[in-house]
Structure formats: C-alpha cells, structure tokens
Write a protein that holds these residues in place. Sequence first.
Motif: not given
Length: 263
Positions: A146-148, A228-236
């Motif tokens: 996860l990247y900010p 692991r299904t949505l492909g989430i990769n950024i986070v606030g």
Amino acid sequence: MMGSVLNTADLRLGNMKSILFAFLFAFPAYASASHTGDSTIKSKHLSYYSEEPAAAKWSTAELERANTAKNVKYLSAEEKKIIFYMNLVRMDGKRFFDTYFQQYIDEHNLKMKQYSNYREVRVSRNDPYYRGLEQDLRDIKNLGLLYPDETLTYVAQQHGKDMNKHNLAGHNSSDGRTMMDRIRKYYPNNGMAENLAFGFSSALANVSLLLLDKGVPDLGHRKNILNRTLGINIVGVSIQPHPHYKYSATIDFVAVRNLKIPE
C-alpha cells in the motif's frame, strides 16, 4: 458486481471505549500494482521502527520495503506507521502475528491491569477472534504493498475533522455525504474501502484492533486490510482528535490501475 459491508463493534477498554467501523465498496476489480524491489532508504527513516522489539524478526530490507510512506511530508509519524504495519501484515501475515501483534497484546494487557475489569478488557489468547486471526494470517503472503496518496489523505483528514467538529462516529459526513461520495469525487471508477477506529492514537493499536475485529461477525476491517480482490494499492490515513473518543483514525483505500510506484 457491487457489494457493501457496514460493521460496528464496541470494545470497552477500562474507562475508554473504542469503536470500529468498516465499509467496503467493490467496483469491478482491476489489476493491482505492486512493487517487489527493495527501495533505497537512509537509516534514519527506520530508527523508530527498528527499535521496536518485534523488529528483530524482520530484516532491514523488509522493514524498508514496508515503509512506503517514509518520504511524505503530509503524514505524521503515527500515520506513516499505520501504513507500515498494514504493509508488514500483507507481506507476511504469520510473522506479523508472531511479532508485532504479540507485542501489541503484551503492551495492551499490561496497561489494562490498572483497571478493575481487567479480565474483560484484556485481549485473551483463547478468544475465538484471536484464534481466527491467527488462522487467517497463516495464508497471507506477499500481497501488494500500500502506498500513501496525498489526495486520499486529504479525504481522510476532512472526514476526521468533520467527525471532530460535529461529534460524529460513522462513515457519513455531517452534510450527508457517504464514504463513496467523498472518494468518488477524486477516484470515480475505482474499488474503494474505508476503516474507522476510535479511541487510540497509536498506529500499532489501531491496526491490531482492526485486524482482531473483536465483536464484528463478518470481520470487515480485517478483510479490508488483507483485501486481495479489489487490487487496492493506495491509502489515505488521518488520526484526528475526537470530542467523545479522544481520537479517531480514518483509513481510506483505493485501487488504481497501472499505478506508478513512487520513488
């Protein structure tokens, strides 16, 4: 196909009360972007991570890799650590459970001994939620990092400030907007999720309680962090003061196709 989950759970901790909320909204899943290479980093970025007892079981390269928020200026140290811990558990769930999660339980239970209802507010290693988390984390290995994201952090900050101003504790804003409304303004066609926790300023406490998800039957917070299904990769991430619970932590997740990995 779309789906949503809304969970609330109360955790009474001595004279403190922590409330957890989770919301997940799934658009058609897109491919996630992950970064498997080791980034270059100055040792000063890891000083307060590597000094933690649990860090001894992780290599310097692993700690560096998880520390994706190290260079951003718009997050506090604890907000950066929320991303750091979520990345560690996504990298190696079992080892996170055996190290940082155990560190949290030991520290939490020690603090709770001052209360007369210690047996109620401690985290028991015989609890079904504890055993369930242990089982779930056995299968977690090498999920995408996860990247900010500064825009998503702004969204989280504004919601945290709104909850503080209006003494709210939920996903809806004081003007009636939902989590989807807030995030869609900037990311209109992406998978998204949100976790809220109340009562703690510590990054490890917030992440550990969201993973434990005690009292939440469908484990929505745990599922969001380990998704692991949505492909989430950024986070606030935003930790804000709260008039009733003292602190709130807002964590917003979004899936971005073809994410350019920050240097």
